[in-house]
Design a protein around this motif. Structure first.
Motif, mmCIF file in Angstrom:
data_model
loop_
_atom_site.group_PDB
_atom_site.id
_atom_site.type_symbol
_atom_site.label_atom_id
_atom_site.label_comp_id
_atom_site.label_asym_id
_atom_site.label_seq_id
_atom_site.Cartn_x
_atom_site.Cartn_y
_atom_site.Cartn_z
ATOM 1 N N ILE A 109 -8.382 1.796 -12.574
ATOM 2 C CA ILE A 109 -7.873 0.989 -11.454
ATOM 3 C C ILE A 109 -6.381 1.238 -11.262
ATOM 4 C CG2 ILE A 109 -7.448 -1.370 -10.672
ATOM 5 C CD1 ILE A 109 -10.033 -2.189 -12.086
ATOM 6 N N THR A 110 -5.647 1.334 -12.363
ATOM 7 C CA THR A 110 -4.203 1.580 -12.281
ATOM 8 C C THR A 110 -3.909 2.883 -11.553
ATOM 9 O OG1 THR A 110 -3.803 0.373 -14.345
ATOM 10 C CG2 THR A 110 -2.114 1.932 -13.636
ATOM 11 N N VAL A 111 -4.593 3.951 -11.946
ATOM 12 C CA VAL A 111 -4.332 5.263 -11.337
ATOM 13 C C VAL A 111 -4.775 5.293 -9.882
ATOM 14 C CG1 VAL A 111 -4.921 7.714 -11.455
ATOM 15 C CG2 VAL A 111 -4.468 6.445 -13.561
ATOM 16 N N LEU A 112 -5.976 4.780 -9.606
ATOM 17 C CA LEU A 112 -6.524 4.849 -8.251
ATOM 18 C C LEU A 112 -5.708 4.027 -7.249
ATOM 19 C CD1 LEU A 112 -10.358 4.619 -8.999
ATOM 20 C CD2 LEU A 112 -9.043 6.643 -8.320
ATOM 21 N N VAL A 113 -5.095 2.955 -7.705
ATOM 22 C CA VAL A 113 -4.304 2.113 -6.801
ATOM 23 C C VAL A 113 -2.843 2.544 -6.783
ATOM 24 C CG1 VAL A 113 -3.512 -0.240 -6.361
ATOM 25 C CG2 VAL A 113 -5.861 0.157 -7.104
ATOM 26 N N ALA A 114 -2.286 2.864 -7.953
ATOM 27 C CA ALA A 114 -0.852 3.121 -8.041
ATOM 28 C C ALA A 114 -0.437 4.437 -7.401
ATOM 29 C CB ALA A 114 -0.417 3.102 -9.507
ATOM 30 N N VAL A 115 -1.224 5.477 -7.578
ATOM 31 C CA VAL A 115 -0.821 6.789 -7.047
ATOM 32 C C VAL A 115 -0.715 6.771 -5.517
ATOM 33 C CG1 VAL A 115 -1.486 9.211 -6.827
ATOM 34 C CG2 VAL A 115 -1.637 8.081 -9.048
ATOM 35 N N PRO A 116 -1.736 6.302 -4.766
ATOM 36 C CA PRO A 116 -1.563 6.239 -3.303
ATOM 37 C C PRO A 116 -0.403 5.339 -2.870
ATOM 38 C CG PRO A 116 -3.876 5.999 -3.892
ATOM 39 C CD PRO A 116 -3.103 5.899 -5.163
ATOM 40 N N LEU A 117 -0.228 4.199 -3.554
ATOM 41 C CA LEU A 117 0.868 3.305 -3.182
ATOM 42 C C LEU A 117 2.226 3.945 -3.472
ATOM 43 C CD1 LEU A 117 -0.389 -0.215 -4.339
ATOM 44 C CD2 LEU A 117 -0.290 0.714 -2.020
ATOM 45 N N GLY A 118 2.339 4.633 -4.598
ATOM 46 C CA GLY A 118 3.597 5.306 -4.923
ATOM 47 C C GLY A 118 3.940 6.392 -3.924
ATOM 48 N N ILE A 119 2.925 7.156 -3.517
ATOM 49 C CA ILE A 119 3.152 8.205 -2.507
ATOM 50 C C ILE A 119 3.558 7.582 -1.175
ATOM 51 C CG2 ILE A 119 2.033 10.043 -1.199
ATOM 52 C CD1 ILE A 119 0.239 10.526 -3.625
ATOM 53 N N ALA A 120 2.850 6.523 -0.776
ATOM 54 C CA ALA A 120 3.160 5.868 0.502
ATOM 55 C C ALA A 120 4.571 5.294 0.497
ATOM 56 C CB ALA A 120 2.136 4.769 0.773
ATOM 57 N N ALA A 121 4.983 4.697 -0.626
ATOM 58 C CA ALA A 121 6.330 4.128 -0.692
ATOM 59 C C ALA A 121 7.389 5.212 -0.611
ATOM 60 C CB ALA A 121 6.475 3.337 -1.995
ATOM 61 N N ALA A 122 7.131 6.364 -1.254
ATOM 62 C CA ALA A 122 8.106 7.459 -1.206
ATOM 63 C C ALA A 122 8.200 8.072 0.191
ATOM 64 C CB ALA A 122 7.730 8.527 -2.231
ATOM 65 N N ARG A 123 7.060 8.230 0.848
ATOM 66 C CA ARG A 123 7.071 8.847 2.182
ATOM 67 C C ARG A 123 7.665 7.914 3.236
ATOM 68 N NH1 ARG A 123 1.915 12.335 3.851
ATOM 69 N NH2 ARG A 123 3.512 12.932 5.355
ATOM 70 N N ARG A 124 7.594 6.614 3.007
ATOM 71 C CA ARG A 124 8.139 5.628 3.971
ATOM 72 C C ARG A 124 9.380 4.955 3.397
ATOM 73 N NH1 ARG A 124 4.712 8.128 6.063
ATOM 74 N NH2 ARG A 124 3.013 7.426 7.405
#
Length: 315
Positions: A109-124
């Motif tokens: 759950i940590t990996v599946l949720v954190a990786v997309p959120l981390g990418i989205a935060a960096a891109r925005r």
């Protein structure tokens, strides 16, 4: 994978496990007083104390005790539990699937949720989505897992009745019901870990975006998505993998409390019961097992780190 690098890491693993065995043994020997008297209480007769002392092996010289302990640890023979009168290894083996499944589910759950959120935060970066994700992760860092677990029990177990929060179903009986019984505690464990990974991934991705190879990739006309996912993300994941591996140890430690909140029959509840009953053989076996699992996970992380970054194994 370079075999020499893997061999060096494996030797380090063995040395670390030996150090844990050493610490586990002497930690229980430096406690003042007679362990048999502490277990039986002040009302025990001298004969009962002598019998339990012989059973524990604390009447032997310290060197002989250590040889017995390290020999038993090497063959996974930790003796019998004083509370349950069963082999320690059998008790651990019966509870290990619960804790291990919970930890793996929380990590997934940590990996599946954190990786997309981390990418989205960096891109925005600096935009509304980035600010929202940063605020939510800050809250996630501040809330303890046991408090999240209590809230999840009240909301989804008591009020909405979507989950049964006091009944564990083994995987062998029904895989779907077993997953449902582990989902809420896994979410409670993963909330602070998600916050850590998101913030770490966002920071590393932003650092990578300012490096020369990113400007080169962009100057070649590569699409932004290709630059982010094929180049930046792979390099940003190198330190994140280390953080995820360290989080696994924190998840195992957090399961000690979460299993109490959700009444799961795992290693956490077994350890708390063993400590309460002063079951020294069981406590020693559990401590050594959990430490060995964490050490092995770090070994796997080291190998994956070298796979992601060839410079590591070339050194």
């Amino acid at each position: 994978m370079n075999l020499a690098y893997a061999a060096r890491r494996f030797v380090t693993l063995l040395l670390t496990v030996f150090f844990v065995i050493l610490v586990t043994f002497f930690a229980f020997r430096i406690i003042p007083g007679n362990p048999a008297l502490a277990i039986l209480g002040t009302e025990a007769t001298p004969e009962q104390i002598r019998e339990l002392t012989a059973k524990l092996g604390t009447d032997l010289p310290l060197g002989e005790q250590f040889l017995h302990w390290i020999g038993g640890a090497a063959t996974f023979d930790f003796g019998d539990s004083l509370r349950y009168s069963e082999p320690v290894l059998d008790l651990i083996g019966a509870r290990l699937p619960v804790t291990f499944s919970l930890a793996l589910l929380a990590l997934a759950i940590t990996v599946l949720v954190a990786v997309p959120l981390g990418i989205a935060a960096a891109r925005r970066r600096g935009k509304a989505l980035d600010l929202i994700i940063s605020a939510v992760t800050q809250i996630g860092l501040a809330i303890p897992s046991f408090w999240s677990g209590i809230v999840l029990v009240l909301v989804f177990g008591v009020m909405l009745k979507w989950f049964s929060v006091s009944h564990y179903v083994p995987w062998s009986e029904n895989a779907w019901l077993s997953l449902r019984s582990l989902l809420l505690p896994a979410v409670a464990l993963s909330i602070p870990q998600i916050a850590i990974v998101v913030r770490y991934l966002r920071t590393t991705m932003l650092e990578q975006l300012h490096l020369e190879y990113v400007r080169t990739a962009r100057s070649k006309g590569l699409r932004p998505s290709t630059v982010y996912y094929k180049h930046v993300l792979k390099n940003a994941l190198i330190p994140v993998v280390t953080v995820v591996g360290m989080n696994f140890g924190e998840i195992l430690a957090g399961s000690l409390v979460i299993e109490q909140v959700f009444t799961l029959p795992g290693l956490g509840r077994l350890l708390i019961t063993a400590i309460g009953n002063r079951d020294y053989p069981l406590v020693q076996g559990l401590v050594l097992l959990v430490a060995s699992i964490v050490i092995f996970v770090n070994f796997v992380v080291d190998l994956s780190y070298a796979w992601l970054n060839p410079k590591i194994r070339l050194r």
